[in-house]
Design a protein around this motif. Structure first.
Motif, short mmCIF file in Angstrom:
data_model
loop_
_atom_site.label_atom_id
_atom_site.label_comp_id
_atom_site.label_asym_id
_atom_site.label_seq_id
_atom_site.Cartn_x
_atom_site.Cartn_y
_atom_site.Cartn_z
N ALA A 17 0.84 -1.21 0.00
CA ALA A 17 0.00 0.00 0.00
C ALA A 17 0.87 1.26 0.00
N ALA A 18 1.93 1.25 0.82
CA ALA A 18 2.84 2.40 0.87
C ALA A 18 3.51 2.61 -0.48
N GLU A 20 2.36 1.67 -3.42
CA GLU A 20 1.34 2.12 -4.37
C GLU A 20 1.09 3.62 -4.21
N ILE A 21 1.10 4.11 -2.97
CA ILE A 21 0.89 5.54 -2.73
C ILE A 21 2.04 6.34 -3.32
N GLY A 24 1.86 6.48 -6.90
CA GLY A 24 0.70 7.25 -7.35
C GLY A 24 0.88 8.75 -7.25
N SER A 149 2.64 -0.15 -11.80
CA SER A 149 2.24 -0.41 -10.42
C SER A 149 1.90 -1.88 -10.22
N ALA A 166 -4.51 -3.66 -1.02
CA ALA A 166 -3.50 -2.61 -1.00
C ALA A 166 -3.81 -1.52 -2.02
N VAL A 167 -4.26 -1.92 -3.20
CA VAL A 167 -4.63 -0.94 -4.23
C VAL A 167 -5.80 -0.09 -3.77
N SER A 170 -4.63 2.35 -1.09
CA SER A 170 -3.79 3.43 -1.63
C SER A 170 -4.63 4.46 -2.37
N VAL A 173 -6.40 6.70 0.12
CA VAL A 173 -5.49 7.74 0.62
C VAL A 173 -5.29 8.83 -0.42
N MET A 174 -5.14 8.43 -1.69
CA MET A 174 -4.95 9.41 -2.76
C MET A 174 -6.17 10.30 -2.94
#
Length: 248
Positions: A17-18, A20-21, A24, A149, A166-167, A170, A173-174
């Motif tokens: 996840a981290a 992916e962020i 991104g 990704s 995880a996607v 992320s 968060v985005m």
């Protein structure tokens, strides 16, 4: 339940996840700049649709891993390099990003308000065409960023459920970060030009990747963070000078 109690699963989830962020960030910047050309009332919807498309495209690619892996199979040779389907996607996406970022830099730096920029503002007011044109452009770049990704995710984790979770985390968060980032970029034109220069570098990296020239993204992020740090000092200095002038 056994999966949820496995610490290795949680470690893999948070790491992916981290990552992916981080991967991104360029996507968020691109969306923020394109959305900035839309009327205020349509920007939130465009951000949500753009990031929603990013999530759907990434999850779709995760569920078609067998096809994604075939993209690395060479299709033909050019200039001594074997070109695969992935290379063609990266090349097309990189060229599109270079064109779009360069065009936006021109509008910010060189275009006269009475001509091209004002014409752009008028066209934005016409509504649906520009709105959906923006969404399509976001979608094109989303697919390119999603490809890298997903390939990174496959290399880190072998559990499809962890990848999808995880996607989704992320992208959530985005979605939370996209609005403040977009507003900050709009408020500071110099930051916007820096962000566009960053996208130009990312486009160059994608083109280089298509020809098997691998440049770690960490170099680009480090350069961008340094530039942002310098610009943050400039913004602070300008704010202090303006405050002193107002007092005088």
């Amino acid at each position: 339940m056994d999966i949820l109690l496995d610490p290795n699963i949680w470690i893999a989830f948070f790491m992916l996840a981290a990552l992916e962020i981080v991967l991104g960030i360029d996507n968020i910047i691109f969306i923020s700049i394109l959305v900035g050309r839309l009327p205020q009332e349509k920007r939130d919807l465009a951000r949500r649709l753009g990031l929603g498309f990013a999530m759907v495209s990434r999850i779709g690619l995760l569920f078609s891993l067998a096809w994604v892996m075939t993209l690395t199979t060479p299709l033909f040779s050019a200039m001594g390099h074997e070109i695969s389907g992935r290379d063609l996607i990266l090349l097309g996406g990189g060229l599109f990003l270079l064109y779009k970022a360069s065009h936006e830099i021109f509008l910010e730096v060189e275009a006269h308000p009475s001509k091209e920029v004002s014409a752009g503002a008028d066209s934005v007011k016409t509504g649906a065409n520009v709105f959906w044109g923006t969404i399509v452009q976001i979608g094109i770049v989303d697919i390119v960023f999603s490809l890298d990704s997903v390939i990174t995710a496959v290399g880190m984790v072998d559990n499809i459920g962890v990848m999808v979770a995880a996607v989704m985390a992320s992208v959530a968060v985005m979605m939370f970060a996209a609005k403040p980032i977009g507003e900050f970029v709009d408020m500071h034109p110099s930051i916007k030009v820096l962000a566009l220069a960053f996208l130009t570098m990312v486009g160059t990296l994608l083109v280089a990747e298509a020809f098997d020239v691998h440049v770690p993204k960490a170099y680009v992020y480090t350069a961008m963070l340094f530039s942002l740090g310098v610009e943050a000092l400039n913004i602070r200095a300008r704010t202090k000078r303006l405050a002193l002038q107002n007092r005088g």
